[in-house]
Design a protein around this motif. Structure first.
Motif, PDB file in Angstrom:
ATOM      1  N   ARG A  52       0.821  -1.195   0.000  1.00  0.00           N
ATOM      2  CA  ARG A  52       0.000   0.000   0.000  1.00  0.00           C
ATOM      3  C   ARG A  52       0.862   1.256   0.000  1.00  0.00           C
ATOM      4  NH1 ARG A  52      -3.543   1.203  -2.258  1.00  0.00           N
ATOM      5  NH2 ARG A  52      -3.908   3.035  -0.970  1.00  0.00           N
ATOM      6  N   ILE A  53       1.961   1.205   0.759  1.00  0.00           N
ATOM      7  CA  ILE A  53       2.821   2.379   0.814  1.00  0.00           C
ATOM      8  C   ILE A  53       3.338   2.691  -0.577  1.00  0.00           C
ATOM      9  CG2 ILE A  53       4.973   3.308   1.710  1.00  0.00           C
ATOM     10  CD1 ILE A  53       4.659   1.636   4.124  1.00  0.00           C
ATOM     11  N   VAL A  54       3.866   1.656  -1.222  1.00  0.00           N
ATOM     12  CA  VAL A  54       4.452   1.890  -2.539  1.00  0.00           C
ATOM     13  C   VAL A  54       3.387   2.325  -3.531  1.00  0.00           C
ATOM     14  CG1 VAL A  54       5.693   0.795  -4.408  1.00  0.00           C
ATOM     15  CG2 VAL A  54       6.295   0.263  -2.088  1.00  0.00           C
ATOM     16  N   GLU A  55       2.210   1.726  -3.409  1.00  0.00           N
ATOM     17  CA  GLU A  55       1.158   2.115  -4.349  1.00  0.00           C
ATOM     18  C   GLU A  55       0.761   3.563  -4.184  1.00  0.00           C
ATOM     19  OE1 GLU A  55      -1.014  -2.192  -4.700  1.00  0.00           O
ATOM     20  OE2 GLU A  55      -2.120  -0.515  -3.822  1.00  0.00           O
ATOM     21  N   SER A  56       0.684   4.016  -2.937  1.00  0.00           N
ATOM     22  CA  SER A  56       0.192   5.381  -2.777  1.00  0.00           C
ATOM     23  C   SER A  56       1.198   6.433  -3.185  1.00  0.00           C
ATOM     24  CB  SER A  56      -0.274   5.640  -1.350  1.00  0.00           C
ATOM     25  OG  SER A  56       0.494   4.953  -0.441  1.00  0.00           O
ATOM     26  N   PHE A  57       2.460   6.065  -3.329  1.00  0.00           N
ATOM     27  CA  PHE A  57       3.423   7.048  -3.798  1.00  0.00           C
ATOM     28  C   PHE A  57       3.722   6.909  -5.277  1.00  0.00           C
ATOM     29  CE2 PHE A  57       4.741   9.472  -0.279  1.00  0.00           C
ATOM     30  CZ  PHE A  57       4.513   8.689   0.825  1.00  0.00           C
ATOM     31  N   SER A  58       3.185   5.867  -5.882  1.00  0.00           N
ATOM     32  CA  SER A  58       3.554   5.702  -7.286  1.00  0.00           C
ATOM     33  C   SER A  58       2.604   6.492  -8.153  1.00  0.00           C
ATOM     34  CB  SER A  58       3.528   4.237  -7.665  1.00  0.00           C
ATOM     35  OG  SER A  58       2.227   3.888  -8.082  1.00  0.00           O
ATOM     36  N   GLU A  59       3.104   6.972  -9.244  1.00  0.00           N
ATOM     37  CA  GLU A  59       2.313   7.860 -10.088  1.00  0.00           C
ATOM     38  C   GLU A  59       1.203   7.139 -10.804  1.00  0.00           C
ATOM     39  OE1 GLU A  59       5.453  10.569 -11.877  1.00  0.00           O
ATOM     40  OE2 GLU A  59       3.504  11.139 -12.712  1.00  0.00           O
ATOM     41  N   ASP A  60       1.495   5.938 -11.240  1.00  0.00           N
ATOM     42  CA  ASP A  60       0.476   5.259 -12.027  1.00  0.00           C
ATOM     43  C   ASP A  60      -0.415   4.389 -11.153  1.00  0.00           C
ATOM     44  OD1 ASP A  60       2.280   3.431 -11.249  1.00  0.00           O
ATOM     45  OD2 ASP A  60       2.925   2.856 -13.243  1.00  0.00           O
ATOM     46  N   GLY A  61      -0.190   4.444  -9.847  1.00  0.00           N
ATOM     47  CA  GLY A  61      -1.066   3.675  -8.971  1.00  0.00           C
ATOM     48  C   GLY A  61      -0.816   2.190  -9.005  1.00  0.00           C
ATOM     49  N   GLU A  62       0.111   1.771  -9.841  1.00  0.00           N
ATOM     50  CA  GLU A  62       0.374   0.326  -9.918  1.00  0.00           C
ATOM     51  C   GLU A  62       1.488  -0.103  -8.999  1.00  0.00           C
ATOM     52  OE1 GLU A  62      -1.292  -1.947 -11.631  1.00  0.00           O
ATOM     53  OE2 GLU A  62      -2.661  -0.267 -11.872  1.00  0.00           O
ATOM     54  N   GLY A  63       2.237   0.861  -8.502  1.00  0.00           N
ATOM     55  CA  GLY A  63       3.294   0.495  -7.576  1.00  0.00           C
ATOM     56  C   GLY A  63       4.679   0.634  -8.125  1.00  0.00           C
ATOM     57  N   SER A  64       4.846   1.097  -9.348  1.00  0.00           N
ATOM     58  CA  SER A  64       6.224   1.281  -9.813  1.00  0.00           C
ATOM     59  C   SER A  64       6.642   2.702  -9.504  1.00  0.00           C
ATOM     60  CB  SER A  64       6.352   0.999 -11.307  1.00  0.00           C
ATOM     61  OG  SER A  64       5.148   1.252 -11.950  1.00  0.00           O
ATOM     62  N   LEU A  65       7.826   2.807  -8.927  1.00  0.00           N
ATOM     63  CA  LEU A  65       8.303   4.099  -8.472  1.00  0.00           C
ATOM     64  C   LEU A  65       9.441   4.590  -9.336  1.00  0.00           C
ATOM     65  CD1 LEU A  65       8.492   3.739  -4.614  1.00  0.00           C
ATOM     66  CD2 LEU A  65       6.694   4.728  -5.958  1.00  0.00           C
ATOM     67  N   SER A  66       9.316   5.830  -9.775  1.00  0.00           N
ATOM     68  CA  SER A  66      10.485   6.457 -10.363  1.00  0.00           C
ATOM     69  C   SER A  66      11.318   7.009  -9.214  1.00  0.00           C
ATOM     70  CB  SER A  66      10.066   7.591 -11.287  1.00  0.00           C
ATOM     71  OG  SER A  66       9.505   8.612 -10.505  1.00  0.00           O
ATOM     72  N   PHE A  67      12.484   7.518  -9.548  1.00  0.00           N
ATOM     73  CA  PHE A  67      13.342   7.996  -8.471  1.00  0.00           C
ATOM     74  C   PHE A  67      12.695   9.162  -7.730  1.00  0.00           C
ATOM     75  CE2 PHE A  67      16.886   8.403  -5.933  1.00  0.00           C
ATOM     76  CZ  PHE A  67      17.352   9.699  -5.923  1.00  0.00           C
ATOM     77  N   ASN A  68      11.976   9.994  -8.464  1.00  0.00           N
ATOM     78  CA  ASN A  68      11.250  11.093  -7.837  1.00  0.00           C
ATOM     79  C   ASN A  68      10.313  10.591  -6.766  1.00  0.00           C
ATOM     80  OD1 ASN A  68      12.259  13.207  -9.138  1.00  0.00           O
ATOM     81  ND2 ASN A  68      10.585  13.430 -10.592  1.00  0.00           N
ATOM     82  N   ASP A  69       9.526   9.594  -7.141  1.00  0.00           N
ATOM     83  CA  ASP A  69       8.547   9.071  -6.195  1.00  0.00           C
ATOM     84  C   ASP A  69       9.243   8.408  -5.026  1.00  0.00           C
ATOM     85  OD1 ASP A  69       6.820   7.877  -9.092  1.00  0.00           O
ATOM     86  OD2 ASP A  69       6.631   9.811  -8.072  1.00  0.00           O
ATOM     87  N   PHE A  70      10.362   7.769  -5.345  1.00  0.00           N
ATOM     88  CA  PHE A  70      11.139   7.103  -4.302  1.00  0.00           C
ATOM     89  C   PHE A  70      11.579   8.109  -3.234  1.00  0.00           C
ATOM     90  CE2 PHE A  70      13.550   3.556  -2.906  1.00  0.00           C
ATOM     91  CZ  PHE A  70      14.788   3.999  -2.493  1.00  0.00           C
ATOM     92  N   VAL A  71      12.157   9.213  -3.736  1.00  0.00           N
ATOM     93  CA  VAL A  71      12.615  10.231  -2.803  1.00  0.00           C
ATOM     94  C   VAL A  71      11.441  10.819  -2.046  1.00  0.00           C
ATOM     95  CG1 VAL A  71      13.649  12.511  -2.642  1.00  0.00           C
ATOM     96  CG2 VAL A  71      14.656  10.826  -4.123  1.00  0.00           C
ATOM     97  N   ASP A  72      10.367  11.049  -2.779  1.00  0.00           N
ATOM     98  CA  ASP A  72       9.163  11.603  -2.168  1.00  0.00           C
ATOM     99  C   ASP A  72       8.672  10.720  -1.027  1.00  0.00           C
ATOM    100  OD1 ASP A  72       6.086  12.857  -3.621  1.00  0.00           O
ATOM    101  OD2 ASP A  72       7.406  13.621  -2.061  1.00  0.00           O
ATOM    102  N   MET A  73       8.659   9.418  -1.300  1.00  0.00           N
ATOM    103  CA  MET A  73       8.149   8.485  -0.292  1.00  0.00           C
ATOM    104  C   MET A  73       8.963   8.573   0.989  1.00  0.00           C
ATOM    105  SD  MET A  73       7.585   4.415  -0.659  1.00  0.00           S
ATOM    106  CE  MET A  73       9.245   3.890  -0.931  1.00  0.00           C
ATOM    107  N   PHE A  74      10.276   8.497   0.821  1.00  0.00           N
ATOM    108  CA  PHE A  74      11.079   8.509   2.036  1.00  0.00           C
ATOM    109  C   PHE A  74      11.105   9.870   2.696  1.00  0.00           C
ATOM    110  CE2 PHE A  74      12.406   4.389   2.717  1.00  0.00           C
ATOM    111  CZ  PHE A  74      12.581   3.769   1.495  1.00  0.00           C
ATOM    112  N   SER A  75      10.876  10.910   1.899  1.00  0.00           N
ATOM    113  CA  SER A  75      10.832  12.223   2.506  1.00  0.00           C
ATOM    114  C   SER A  75       9.615  12.365   3.406  1.00  0.00           C
ATOM    115  CB  SER A  75      10.805  13.276   1.400  1.00  0.00           C
ATOM    116  OG  SER A  75      10.321  14.481   1.891  1.00  0.00           O
ATOM    117  N   VAL A  76       8.485  11.876   2.937  1.00  0.00           N
ATOM    118  CA  VAL A  76       7.278  11.967   3.772  1.00  0.00           C
ATOM    119  C   VAL A  76       7.416  11.099   5.001  1.00  0.00           C
ATOM    120  CG1 VAL A  76       4.841  11.379   3.863  1.00  0.00           C
ATOM    121  CG2 VAL A  76       5.734  12.563   1.902  1.00  0.00           C
TER     122      VAL A  76
END
Lengths: 822, 171
Positions: free
Chosen positions: B57-81
């Protein structure tokens, strides 16, 4: 050509998911382009910076880009006159980007982008130079402009537009500052950021137009430089925090409560570093560099009698011999008012450093407490019991399967407990039994405390007896009996308390508090018994069994002085009959008879205590944890019952014992550092090694606790204890400063009747006379008393207001409840 | 650095971690702004997330396409939050997204049941689960619609003393 590239850019920008850095595509100084480039830059800003700094290639690349950009700008300029088509296209794409980004903030940006566009086109040639400079640095400023749509280059910017512009610049700046708090996707954030930064660059010059433009530009540049510096400094500061990875590892294996101990240890280390810096830099180093060297004064020399053993390791370990007569202890310091060519005021510095360390410690402990209290906020609300259990019980920090298992189990148990409590109405049965058990447990704890106090007293009396009969007759145990007994008590009583607390059946956090409280009382009792014993020993060393220490020392002083005059006279007897105009005789300082020096003695005792405490802790860790783990691991194969689950098993990390050990150690440092400036240094060393040793021991020999609980709010509890200990430890030092006369033969205050007289002396000699007068007036009781009264009143007032705030808070909560229940 | 709570050094370190998850796909050089996404499987195997019951769920909510794949932006965003510097409100927003399994912007009973099962690894009986979910809705639902909207969730979580310390991943 320009339009072709333009098309390329627009298509690139439209493809939200696929923003290629438009660096390659030629530098166009259109907003989108810069945004794209900025995006590439901003996203991986860290790397770019790095490249900036070391990669000349990249810097060259960027410069190239800029140059190309400028070229393009010139092109665009040319296009301006017939730029209608271009503008339209730009507007279109801007609009599209507006839709893509559709947030309120973005709308502003989009709109501004549209309006900006024309402005940007117009302003480009003016701002080229600035842009280039701005492009080279990281931008933190944003400019916003909206509404100011229709200006073409020829119209000057009016006053009100300037003001509007400024307002929007400020708004955008605020947006940048709060950007990280927005719950948007990173892409959105980056695009908004770049757009706003672009605008800020562009219009910085415009704002300053007409009125001291140069000065404004300079101011802007300085602010940018300052922000960059601040950011670099922040980066540097975080790089300096030691042991971050270690603590993270421990946290993921053992949960946050164990990690909180290590964070506390690290914080203590920081404080001790500062204390060390103060004592070392302002007391030990000046004396070592500028004071009279070893051997020049009687107080700085090892007396003839002890010279033979002065360099033995045993003596040094005991902190006598050469260690005693060095900058490490109080007695070495000379009472000369100024030393060296710098006229460094040694006694004043010693006094102020002593007072300063205590003051600094107070300040920082209270500041940390206030910060922690702010974080706690909230209050003890149980209105969301189940919701909180559901949403906040999982500790996201856990990364270890074993801990995770424990956590799952404990969450399940906690839910079951809450469910049971919810399902039945209060279980009345056994409440009397529980109460009885708790009373019994407290009684047992009290007995243990009393027993340990008596034991210490008994042992100290015995050591006095030994001392009277001469220590040489007894072996090592008798000599060190007091220290050993105290350390052993500190080792075994907490375990006893632990066993007792299993009777009480509390929630583990509450049980931890009780445990901490009891161990606290134990150590406190021990410490104060020790101090009483110390005073007795001072008494004893004087070898007169008179009841009053001070009178005792005074008498001794007189006697020693008398002895010295006799001794001096004996020196003269051999050479000159009259003693009126006798030339000074050269006597080796080692031969001069010495007076007693109780301060150094006290300092020595503290140092010895610290060292033995450290040794005990390390040995306990090694034996109690490591050997036990080795034993369990390897003997499990050939033992009757399962060692790992049965009796010894692996030990858990004893949070309470360690925390209290740390706090009491610090208390001893605070107490002793006035008499032995070397104590903070020793403590820094001890904490450093202790960190590594304990981290290793925890990872290697301990298992996570069975009931993992959060460390929330324990932090303030530790701080409160620390504050209390600090207060208690400063009492003896303050008492000696104020009421006991310093030894006449050693230390920086010798010769004065009270230690604090050094202040009045300084005021007399070093400050202009009016200062002394002012001080004299200020220290008039007539002025001090009203001041104290004022402080008391303000404390009372603040207390009353905070109480009223709390009550208002409760009222609001109740109102909220009633609204909810409606 | 303006968009996250990380310093430059930390962002670089994050990039290192991102890179070592898939060295053959993730480029070292991000100046050309590549479009690289790592699939969910790789990310939830990170040691920091591996034990977390809500990792998907964590990965899904930060991924842009909602499928769970994270670009580096989303990756950084996730850990920043999830870092300790993020403010409570921001964390609450994302926590709501995480616990909302069916992404309907409400935490309904089914979401609660799923959360509970993940938390206790299905050790509770059915009636216990129902009881707990009912209690939660009873406690937190302010507007009486039988499910938790964001306002309810935020109101409840802002009073929780442990939220900030548990909703935190150190990396």
């Amino acid at each position: 050509d320009g339009s072709d590239v333009d098309n390329e850019e627009s298509s690139a920008a439209e493809n939200d998911d696929n923003v290629k850095g438009t660096d390659k595509g030629g530098k166009k100084t259109t907003p989108r382009t810069r945004r794209g480039r900025g995006r590439g830059r901003g996203r991986h800003g860290g790397e770019e910076d790095e490249e900036d700094e070391d990669g000349t290639r990249r810097a060259g690349h960027r410069r190239n880009r800029n140059r190309r950009g400028r070229g393009r700008a010139a092109e665009n300029e040319g296009n301006d006159s017939d730029g209608g088509a271009e503008k339209d296209r730009k507007n279109q794409t801007n609009q599209k980007s507006k839709e893509d980004d559709g947030d309120e903030e973005d709308e502003k940006g989009g709109r501004s982008g549209k309006g900006k566009n024309e402005k940007k086109q117009d302003k480009k040639p003016d701002k080229k130079g600035k842009k280039e400079k701005a492009n080279k640095k990281k931008k933190d400023k944003k400019k916003s402009a909206s509404g100011s749509d229709s200006d073409s280059e020829e119209e000057p910017i009016t006053e009100e537009e300037l003001a509007k512009l400024k307002e929007e610049v400020e708004e955008k700046k605020k947006l940048i500052a709060t950007l990280r708090n927005k719950p948007w996707k990173m892409k959105k954030k980056l695009s908004v950021l770049k757009e706003a930064q672009l605008f800020v660059e562009k219009f910085e010059g415009a704002l300053g137009k007409g009125k001291g433009k140069k000065f404004y530009a300079y101011k802007v540049m300085m602010t940018k430089k300052w922000m960059k510096f601040q950011r670099d400094f922040e980066n540097f500061k975080t790089a300096c925090i030691p042991w971050e990875m270690k603590i993270k590892e421990i946290e993921s294996h053992f949960g946050s409560s164990v990690a909180s101990y290590f964070i506390f240890l690290r914080w203590m280390y920081g404080i001790n570093m500062i204390l060390f810096g103060l004592t070392f830099g302002l007391v030990m180093v000046p004396e070592a560099l500028m004071g009279k060297p070893y051997g020049s004064l009687p107080r700085k020399t090892v007396p003839r009698a002890e010279e033979a053993t002065a360099m033995n390791f045993a003596t040094l370990w005991d902190f006598s011999g050469f260690a005693q007569y060095s900058v490490l202890f109080y007695g070495y310091y000379n009472n000369q008012r100024t030393i060296g060519w710098l006229k460094f005021r040694m006694p004043l510095s010693y006094f102020l450093v002593g007072v300063g360390t205590i003051g600094y410690s107070f300040m920082i402990v209270i500041r940390t407490m206030a910060k922690n209290a702010n974080d706690d906020g909230g209050g003890d609300d149980t209105s969301f019991n189940f919701s909180w259990k559901m949403f906040t019980s999982w500790d996201y920090l856990i990364g270890n399967p074993e801990t995770a298992d424990n956590k799952f189990a404990s969450i399940t148990t906690s839910f079951k407990e809450a469910i049971v409590e919810e399902q039945e109405s209060r279980k009345e049965e056994n409440i009397h039994l529980t109460r009885f058990l708790r009373v019994l447990a407290n009684f047992l704890a009290l007995c243990t405390l009393a027993g340990s106090g008596y034991l210490i007293f008994f042992v100290v009396r015995r050591s006095q007896k030994f001392a009277l009969e001469g220590l040489e007759n007894y072996g090592w145990w008798e000599r060190n009996e007091v220290n050993m007994v105290m350390s052993l008590l500190g080792m075994f009583c907490p375990t006893l308390f632990d066993v007792i607390s299993s009777l009480e059946n509390y929630h583990p956090r509450i049980a931890l508090r009780w445990q901490l409280g009891r161990i606290f009382a134990l150590f406190l009792g021990n410490l104060y018994t020790f101090i009483i014993a110390l005073m007795d020993e001072i008494n004893l060393k004087a070898r007169y069994l008179l009841p009053f220490t001070i009178f005792n020392m005074y008498l001794e002083e007189k006697i020693v002085k008398y002895n010295m005059t006799i001794w001096e006279a004996s020196l003269y007897n051999g050479t000159i009959p009259e003693n009126s105009t006798a030339p000074p005789i050269e006597v080796d300082p080692a031969d001069v008879p010495r007076g007693p020096c109780w301060e150094t003695m006290v300092g020595q005792e503290f140092v010895r205590l610290t060292v033995s405490d450290t040794m005990t802790t390390y040995i306990t860790i090694l034996i109690g944890d490591f050997l036990r783990a080795v034993f369990v691991r390897f003997f499990n194969y050939c033992w009757c019952w399962d060692l790992e689950y049965g009796f010894p098993s692996y030990s858990e990390f004893d949070i309470s014992g360690n925390v209290l050990g740390l706090i009491f150690n610090q208390g001893m440092i605070w107490m002793g550092s006035f008499y032995a400036p070397c104590l903070p240094a020793i403590n820094v060393f001890r904490l450093h090694t202790s960190m590594y040793l304990q981290c290793w021991a925890v990872m290697c020999c301990n298992v996570p606790q069975e009931r993992v609980f959060k460390a929330s709010r324990s932090n303030n509890f530790y701080m409160a204890m620390l504050l209390f200990i600090l207060f208690l430890s400063t009492l003896p030092a303050v008492y000696t400063i104020v009421s006991i006369p310093p030894s006449f033969d050693c230390g920086p205050f010798s010769g004065k009747t009270r230690m604090f007289e050094v202040i009045s002396e300084t005021l007399e000699h070093d400050f202009p006379s009016w200062f002394g007068k002012v001080f004299g007036y200020a220290s008039n009781p007539g002025l001090i008393l009203p001041f104290i009264l004022l402080m008391v009143l303000s404390i009372y007032y603040l207390n009353a207001t905070s109480k009223s705030y709390k009550e208002a808070n409760l009222e609001l909560k109740k109102k909220l409840q009633s609204v909810r229940n409606r | 650095q303006d968009c996250t709570f990380f310093t430059r050094k930390e962002i670089l370190r994050l990039h290192g971690r991102y890179y070592e998850m898939a060295p053959n796909v993730v480029p070292m050089d991000y100046t050309r702004d590549p479009d690289v996404k790592l699939p969910m499987q790789l990310i939830i195997n990170m040691p920091e997330l591996k034990e977390n019951p809500f990792k998907e769920r964590i990965v899904e909510s930060f991924s842009e396409d909602g499928e769970g794949s994270l670009s580096f932006n989303d990756f950084v965003d996730m850990f920043s939050v999830l870092s300790e510097m993020a403010p409570r409100e921001l964390k609450a927003i994302y926590a709501f997204k995480i616990y909302d399994f069916n992404t309907d912007n409400f935490i309904c009973k089914a979401d609660l049941e799923k959360t509970l099962n993940k938390l206790t690894r299905e050790e509770l009986t059915a009636e216990e689960i129902t009881l707990v979910c009912e209690k939660v809705i009873e406690e937190a639902d302010m507007d009486g619609d039988g499910k938790l909207g964001f306002a309810d969730f935020e109101n409840m979580i802002s009073k929780a003393p442990d939220f900030l310390s548990t909703f935190h991943i150190r990396i």
